[in-house]
Design an enzyme around this catalytic site. Structure first.
Site, short mmCIF file in Angstrom:
data_model
loop_
_atom_site.label_atom_id
_atom_site.label_comp_id
_atom_site.label_asym_id
_atom_site.label_seq_id
_atom_site.Cartn_x
_atom_site.Cartn_y
_atom_site.Cartn_z
N ASP A 115 83.65 65.86 -34.11
CA ASP A 115 84.68 66.56 -33.80
C ASP A 115 85.32 66.13 -32.36
O ASP A 115 84.53 65.81 -31.65
CB ASP A 115 84.07 67.73 -33.66
CG ASP A 115 83.68 68.33 -35.41
OD1 ASP A 115 84.49 68.16 -36.29
OD2 ASP A 115 83.04 68.66 -35.45
N ASP A 133 89.13 68.16 -40.91
CA ASP A 133 88.88 69.51 -41.33
C ASP A 133 90.65 69.98 -41.46
O ASP A 133 90.40 71.23 -41.91
CB ASP A 133 88.11 70.17 -40.06
CG ASP A 133 87.04 69.95 -39.59
OD1 ASP A 133 86.31 69.10 -40.48
OD2 ASP A 133 86.80 69.88 -38.27
#
Length: 155
Positions: A115, A133
């Site tokens: 991330d 995402d």
């Protein structure tokens, strides 16, 4: 064929960004993304679980569930590709699959999802995402909107 190309393109973009983030030193993060006036911060986070580290101690589930979901979405798209029309649904599934496959690659190969950015707005400041995402969320949103439109047209 264009939808398969879109899936590959979106997954590749996210994976290239993740590789770039992985090549940088951890001490260089967080840092401001150029041109965002501090509204986007870059991070180097490794998430071995689902969102917010959920089930990080159950790696077999963290790998199996996304594999099953991506397979299901791929099957849905394969079925839709045999039919004319339904472009919004095909687009939505393609976008979601691009993100899902990028994150699935991370889970299976790296054993964690990379991330790398946070939007500096309200409660989003505490959440670090990746493009995969966003693609999953965007695909789901398009699918939801398409279904609502179809429901209203049928009534």
């Amino acid at each position: 064929m264009i939808f398969i190309g879109l899936i590959v393109f979106l997954a590749a973009v996210d994976l290239l960004i993740k590789s770039s983030i992985e090549e940088q030193e951890e001490c260089d993060f967080p840092k401001e993304m150029k041109g965002t006036n501090g509204k986007v911060l870059l991070y180097k986070n490794h998430n071995p679980g689902f969102s917010f580290g959920f089930l990080k101690n159950r790696p077999e589930l963290v790998q199996a569930v996304p594999l099953a979901v991506a397979s299901f979405l791929g099957g849905m798209l394969a079925g839709l590709l045999q039919r004319k029309g339904r472009l919004a649904e095909k687009l939505a599934l393609s976008i979601a699959l691009g993100g899902a496959l990028s994150n699935l690659y991370d889970r299976l190969v790296r054993r964690y999802v990379v991330d790398y950015f946070s939007l500096q707005f309200g409660k989003l400041k505490k959440v670090v995402f990746n493009l995969g995402d966003i693609f999953i969320f965007l695909g789901a949103l398009i699918l939801l909107i398409a279904e609502f439109i179809r429901m209203f047209r049928e009534h």
